[in-house]
Design an enzyme around this catalytic site. Structure first.
Site, PDB file in Angstrom:
ATOM      1  CE  LYS A  33       7.870   3.701   3.189  1.00 28.58           C
ATOM      2  NZ  LYS A  33       7.487   4.787   4.102  1.00 28.58           N
ATOM      3  CB  THR A  34       5.509  -1.537   7.041  1.00 25.92           C
ATOM      4  OG1 THR A  34       6.797  -0.985   6.744  1.00 25.92           O
ATOM      5  CG2 THR A  34       5.684  -2.926   7.588  1.00 25.92           C
ATOM      6  CG  ASP A  55       8.916  -2.750   4.314  1.00 30.18           C
ATOM      7  OD1 ASP A  55       8.832  -1.634   3.751  1.00 30.18           O
ATOM      8  OD2 ASP A  55       8.539  -2.941   5.493  1.00 30.18           O
ATOM      9  CD  GLU A  56      12.564   0.210   5.646  1.00 27.94           C
ATOM     10  OE1 GLU A  56      13.025   1.202   5.043  1.00 27.94           O
ATOM     11  OE2 GLU A  56      12.044   0.276   6.775  1.00 27.94           O
ATOM     12  CD  GLN A  82      11.996   6.385   6.040  1.00 26.08           C
ATOM     13  OE1 GLN A  82      12.293   5.768   7.041  1.00 26.08           O
ATOM     14  NE2 GLN A  82      10.769   6.382   5.547  1.00 26.08           N
ATOM     15  NE  ARG A 132      12.042   6.020  11.967  1.00 23.29           N
ATOM     16  CZ  ARG A 132      11.230   5.587  11.006  1.00 23.29           C
ATOM     17  NH1 ARG A 132      10.577   4.459  11.142  1.00 23.29           N
ATOM     18  NH2 ARG A 132      11.029   6.282   9.915  1.00 23.29           N
TER      19      ARG A 132
HETATM   20  P1  ATP Z   1       8.482   3.847   7.634  1.00 24.68           P
HETATM   21  O1  ATP Z   1       8.785   4.678   6.434  1.00 24.68           O
HETATM   22  O2  ATP Z   1       9.015   4.474   8.869  1.00 24.68           O
HETATM   23  O3  ATP Z   1       8.856   2.422   7.441  1.00 24.68           O
HETATM   24  P2  ATP Z   1       5.772   3.172   6.952  1.00 24.68           P
HETATM   25  O4  ATP Z   1       5.431   3.998   5.787  1.00 24.68           O
HETATM   26  O5  ATP Z   1       6.143   1.758   6.713  1.00 24.68           O
HETATM   27  O6  ATP Z   1       6.884   3.906   7.808  1.00 24.68           O
HETATM   28  P3  ATP Z   1       3.895   2.090   8.819  1.00 24.68           P
HETATM   29  O7  ATP Z   1       4.879   1.640   9.814  1.00 24.68           O
HETATM   30  O8  ATP Z   1       3.247   1.078   7.948  1.00 24.68           O
HETATM   31  O9  ATP Z   1       4.539   3.249   7.927  1.00 24.68           O
HETATM   32  O10 ATP Z   1       2.751   2.944   9.509  1.00 24.68           O
HETATM   33  C1  ATP Z   1       3.052   3.962  10.455  1.00 24.68           C
HETATM   34  C2  ATP Z   1       2.033   3.973  11.571  1.00 24.68           C
HETATM   35  O11 ATP Z   1       0.789   4.442  11.094  1.00 24.68           O
HETATM   36  C3  ATP Z   1       1.796   2.606  12.150  1.00 24.68           C
HETATM   37  O12 ATP Z   1       1.578   2.724  13.529  1.00 24.68           O
HETATM   38  C4  ATP Z   1       0.535   2.171  11.439  1.00 24.68           C
HETATM   39  O13 ATP Z   1      -0.180   1.220  12.179  1.00 24.68           O
HETATM   40  C5  ATP Z   1      -0.233   3.477  11.316  1.00 24.68           C
HETATM   41  N1  ATP Z   1      -1.157   3.530  10.167  1.00 24.68           N
HETATM   42  C6  ATP Z   1      -0.837   3.354   8.872  1.00 24.68           C
HETATM   43  N2  ATP Z   1      -1.920   3.484   8.085  1.00 24.68           N
HETATM   44  C7  ATP Z   1      -2.965   3.752   8.899  1.00 24.68           C
HETATM   45  C8  ATP Z   1      -4.371   3.986   8.678  1.00 24.68           C
HETATM   46  N3  ATP Z   1      -4.901   3.975   7.477  1.00 24.68           N
HETATM   47  N4  ATP Z   1      -5.117   4.225   9.780  1.00 24.68           N
HETATM   48  C9  ATP Z   1      -4.573   4.250  11.013  1.00 24.68           C
HETATM   49  N5  ATP Z   1      -3.278   4.040  11.268  1.00 24.68           N
HETATM   50  C10 ATP Z   1      -2.472   3.789  10.229  1.00 24.68           C
HETATM   51 MG    MG Z   2       7.914   0.682   7.114  1.00 24.10          MG
END
Ligand code: ATP
Ligand code: MG
Length: 741
Positions: free
Chosen positions: A35-36, A220-221, A251, A623
C-alpha cells in the site's frame, strides 16, 4: 520522461491502482501488500503522467519519519527534488496551516504547542483553581474528556451537559481550559486538528485556494483517521476531488484515540464513484508468519475481508519462548540478537516490540550490560525530559510572552525569590483581567493602569516588595534574552539562552540527582539545534517557511525521540507495537505476551477492546520478514508489582503446526493455557561436571552453586546461586562456567 522505474517494480493490481484515472480512489489491502509503495508510486505517476507539479501534492503519513522516507523515495524515483510538496503527519500539516494563517485562525503569531504532559498539568491547575476534588475529577480523565470532544469537533458552547452536576462541572472545566489556552496562545494536539479544520470550514476562499492547489491529496494508514482528520481531508480534497487513500481495516489500532475505522466505509458513501483496489500478494513475510497472522485475525468479527498470500517459502516456524521472569526474557532476546549479529545480521534489522513503554527498561538494562547499542522510539523522549522542557520553556517565552505554562515553569527556576505568595497574587491579578501572567506582571510593575478595578492590588501589595523586585528581574531577563539572540543562528540562540538563564549552574549544584546528565542533555539540545534542518519540517516555497526557532520548537513538541541516537547507527530498534505500524524488520521479537499485559487488562472483558488488541497483535506479527519470536514470562515485575502470567490467548490462536516452543516447561508453577500443545524436552547434562549442586565460577559473578538445569544443546540453561550476586539464569553456551572442585 521514462516511466519504467515507476511502473516496473509493481504487480498488476498495484499498477492498476497507481495509474487509476483522476478521481477518488481507495486501496484496501492487508499488511505488507505494498500500500505504501503504491502511494509513493502514485505521487511519482501524478508528477510524470498526470501533469501535476510538486506544488499540487499533499501527502499525509503517520509519522515524520515515514514522511521523510516518502519524500526521499519520490525524489529518488524521479531524480529531482520535491521541494514544494507538502508531506507530513496530520498534526504537522495542521500546525503549518495554522502558522501560515494564524490571524484567520484566531491565534497569536508566536503560538506554541502544548504537549500531552503540559496539557495535563494545566488541567490539574484548573481543577485546583475551581476548588474541585481531584480524586473525583482526575486530571487524566478530564484530559481524555476534553480531547474526545475536540476529536469530535465539539466546542464548549456546544456541549450538552444536561442536568447532571458532574457533566456540568466537566463542561465548565472544558470552557475554562479553552479560555486559558486561548489567552496563553497555546494549542494542544487535538486543538491543532480541530482549528485547522475550522480554518478551512469557515474561510471558503482559503479552502478554495488550497483545493485548487492540492489537486492530489493522498493519505496512508487511512483506517486510523479520526472524524476531524477525515472531515479535514474532505475539505482539502473537495467533494469532486481526487483523494487517494490506502488502508487496512485489520490494522486499525487507535480507536482509543478517536480513530474511526468506519471512515473506510464512509469514504465509499461520500465518494460513490470511487474506484476501489485490493492487493492480495504479500511481499514482506515468510509463509509461516503470514499464516500465523491470517489465523489470528480470523478470530475478529465484522472484517471487510481480505485474502493474503505469498509466493515465498514457508520459512522458520514461529518461535515461542516461555521465560521464568522478565529478566530471563530479556536475557533470551539478548542472546538471540548476539547470535543474529554473529551470523552477519545487522542490529538495525532487529526489532523488540512490546505493549507498553515501561517494558523497555529491562531490555535496556540487558543491552547496556552487554554493550549492545539500541534505540528506543517513543517512551520518555528526549524532548520530554524535565531539563529539556525547562530550556524549551525559556525559548518559548522568548518567542511568546503570553505562554502561561512556560512562564510558570521557569519563573522561579533557578530560584530567584519568587515564592508561592507572589505567584498566587499574580495568578489572581491575571484572572481578574483575563490576561496572561506576563501581561499582568508587566502592567502592575509599571504601575499601570491608573484606574484600578475594585479590589485590585498594587504590585507591592500583590507580590510583596521582594517578590516584585524579583519578578521585575525575571521580565527583564526574558526581554534581554530576546534582544541578545535576535538574528543569531538557531543553535547559538539556544546556547545563549541556556548559558544566561542560570540553568547550567542550577544543575551543576545538583550533585545527587543526575545533575551532570542533565547538563549533558542541555548540551545535546544545542547539538540537536545545530543539526536541525528547518527545511525538513517546513519545506515548501519561501513564504511558507517558518522562522527557525519556531520550526524547532514545533519539532520538539511533535517529534518522537529523534534526538536520541543517530538514525543510521547500527542499533537494535525498540518500540511499542503501536509505534511499529507501517515498518518492517527481518527479525522481530514480541515480548510480554501474557494475558493482562497483551491483551491489555482493561480490554479483556470488552469485545471491541479485545478485537482492537488482536489487530495490534496482527500489526506486530506482520512486521516480521524472516523470523518471529514470541515470548512470555511466568512471573513478571512491572510497575513495582509481581504477577504470575498466563500465556496470551493470542499465542493460542496461532495454529500449533506453525509454532515451535523453545524452552521446555520444566518448572510450571501452575497450569497455563496451552501447556498440552508444547512438547517438553527432558533436561540432560549439557557439559561435563555441570549438574545440580555443582560449584561453579563465572568471570563476572564469581562463585556459586547450580540450583537448576534445563534444556539441551545450545538451548541449555542453568540457574546458579552466586555468593555475592544471588540467583541468576544463564545460557550455558555463553556463560563459560568453570567447575570449582
Ligand atoms: P503495511 O500494511 O504494513 O503498512 P504496506 O501494505 O504499506 O504494509 P509496503 O510497506 O508498501 O506494504 O510493502 C511491504 C514490502 O513489500 C516492502 O518491503 C516493499 O518494498 C515490498 N513490495 C511491495 N510491493 C512489491 C512488489 N511489487 N515487488 C517487490 N516488492 C514489493
Ligand atoms: Mg504501509
Amino acid at each position: 520522461m521514462d516511466i519504467s522505474p515507476i511502473l516496473d517494480p509493481l504487480n498488476d493490481e498495484q499498477r492498476a491502482a497507481v495509474t487509476a484515472p483522476a478521481g477518488a480512489t481507495l486501496v484496501l489491502a492487508g499488511a505488507g501488500s505494498g500500500k505504501t509503495r503504491v502511494l509513493i508510486h502514485r505521487i511519482a505517476w501524478a508528477l510524470t503522467a498526470l501533469g501535476a507539479s510538486p506544488h499540487n501534492i499533499l501527502a499525509v503519513t503517520f509519522t515524520n519519519k515515514a514522511a521523510a522516507e516518502m519524500r526521499h523515495r519520490i525524489e529518488k524515483l524521479l531524480g529531482m527534488p520535491g521541494g514544494a510538496m507538502w508531506v507530513g503527519t496530520f498534526h504537522g500539516i495542521a500546525h503549518r496551516l495554522l502558522r501560515l494563517h494564524h490571524q484567520l485562525a484566531g491565534l497569536p503569531p508566536g503560538f506554541q504547542i502544548l504537549d500531552s504532559e503540559d496539557q495535563q498539568r494545566l488541567i490539574k491547575k484548573l481543577i485546583r483553581a475551581q476548588e474541585l476534588d481531584d480524586t473525583r475529577f482526575v486530571p487524566r480523565d478530564v484530559q481524555y474528556y476534553i480531547n474526545k470532544l475536540k476529536d469530535d469537533g465539539v466546542r464548549p458552547a456546544q456541549v450538552k451537559a444536561g442536568y447532571d452536576p458532574m457533566q456540568q462541572t466537566l463542561a465548565k472545566l472544558y470552557a475554562a481550559y479553552e479560555e486559558t489556552c486561548q489567552r496563553s496562545g497555546v494549542v494542544d494536539f487535538a486543538e491543532l486538528l480541530l482549528r485547522a479544520f475550522e480554518l478551512l470550514r469557515d474561510n471558503a476562499s482559503l479552502a478554495a485556494h488550497y483545493r485548487a492547489r492540492f489537486t492530489h491529496v493522498l493519505v496512508d494508514e487511512f483506517q486510523d483517521t479520526n472524524s476531524i482528520q477525515y472531515a479535514w481531508t474532505r475539505l482539502m480534497a473537495g467533494n469532486d476531488g481526487s483523494p487517494f487513500v490506502v488502508g487496512d481495516d485489520d490494522q486499525s489500532i487507535y480507536r482509543w484515540r478517536g480513530a474511526r475505522v468506519e471512515n473506510l466505509r464512509q469514504f465509499s458513501r461520500d465518494y460513490p464513484n470511487a474506484t476501489m483496489f485490493r492487493l492480495e500478494q504479500n511481499y514482506r513475510s515468510t509463509g509461516n508468519i503470514l499464516d500465523a497472522a491470517n489465523a489470528l485475525i480470523a478470530n475478529n468479527s465484522g472484517r471487510l475481508g481480505k485474502n493474503l498470500w505469498t509466493s515465498g517459502g514457508k520459512g522458520e516456524p514461529i518461535h515461542v519462548y516461555a521465560a521464568y521472569n522478565e529478566r530471563d526474557e530479556a536475557d533470551f532476546v539478548l542472546h538471540r540478537i548476539l547470535e543474529w549479529n554473529r551470523r552477519g545480521g545487522a542490529r538495525r534489522e532487529v526489532a523488540v516490540l512490546y505493549r507498553s513503554n515501561a517494558q523497555s527498561r529491562v531490555f535496556e538494562e540487558a543491552f547496556l550490560s552487554a554493550r549492545v547499542p539500541y534505540k528506543v522510539y517513543g517512551g520518555l523522549r528526549f524532548y520530554e525530559r524535565a531539563e529539556i522542557k525547562d530550556a524549551l520553556a525559556y525559548l518559548r517565552l522568548v518567542s511568546n510572552r503570553h505562554d502561561d505554562a512556560s512562564f510558570e515553569r521557569v519563573v522561579n527556576l533557578p530560584t530567584r525569590g519568587i515564592g508561592a505568595r507572589t505567584l498566587e497574587g499574580l495568578r489572581a491579578a491575571a484572572r481578574q483581567r483575563g490576561e496572561s501572567m506576563w501581561a499582568a506582571a508587566a502592567r502592575m510593575l509599571s504601575g499601570m493602569p491608573e484606574q484600578k478595578l475594585p479590589g485590585e492590588l498594587s504590585a507591592a501589595e500583590a507580590f510583596g516588595a521582594r517578590g516584585a523586585t524579583a519578578l521585575l528581574g525575571f521580565l527583564q531577563l526574558i526581554d534581554r534574552l530576546d534582544a541578545d539572540t535576535k538574528g543569531l543562528p538557531l543553535h547559538e540562540q539556544i546556547d545563549h539562552v541556556i548559558q544566561n538563564t542560570g540553568l547550567i549552574e542550577h544543575f551543576r549544584k545538583d550533585k545527587q540527582d543526575k545533575g551532570e546528565a542533565r547538563i549533558e542533555n542541555l548540551e545535546e539540545l544545542v547539538s540537536a539545534a545545530r543539526g536541525f534542518d528547518a527545511d525538513a519540517l517546513s519545506p515548501g516555497t519561501e513564504g511558507e517557511k517558518l522562522p527557525p526557532l519556531e520550526a524547532f520548537l514545533a519539532h520538539a513538541a511533535l517529534e518522537s525521540g529523534e534526538g536520541q541516537a543517530d538514525e543510521w547507527d547500527d542499533c537494535v530498534q525498540m518500540m511499542t507495537l503501536h509505534t511499529a505500524k507501517g515498518l518492517e524488520f527481518p527479525l522481530v521479537f514480541m515480548a510480554g505476551m501474557e494475558d493482562g499485559l497483551f491483551p491489555h487488562q482493561r480490554s479483556i472483558d470488552d469485545l471491541e477492546g479485545l478485537e482492537e488488541e488482536r489487530r495490534l497483535c496482527y500489526v506486530g506479527i506482520t512486521r516480521a520478514m524472516k523470523q518471529l519470536y514470541v515470548s512470555y514470562a511466568e512471573q513478571r515485575r512491572l510497575h513495582g508489582m509481581d504477577s504470575f502470567g498466563v500465556p496470551s490467548r493470542f499465542i493460542e490462536e496461532i495454529p500449533a503446526a506453525l509454532v515451535e516452543e523453545i524452552r521446555p516447561r520444566v518448572q510450571v508453577a501452575r497450569p497455563a493455557i496451552g501447556v498440552a500443545r508444547f512438547r517438553p524436552v527432558a533436561p540432560e547434562a549439557a557439559a561435563p561436571g555441570i549438574k545440580l549442586g555443582a560449584r561453579v565460577r563465572h568471570t563476572r559473578f564469581g562463585d556459586g552453586v547450580i540450583l537448576n538445569l534445563e534444556g539441551q544443546g545450545s538451548q541449555a540453561r542453568v540457574q546458579v546461586n552466586f555468593e555475592h550476586q544471588g540467583a541468576k539464569w544463564l545460557m550455558l553456551s555463553y556463560a563459560n562456567l568453570e567447575i570449582v572442585r
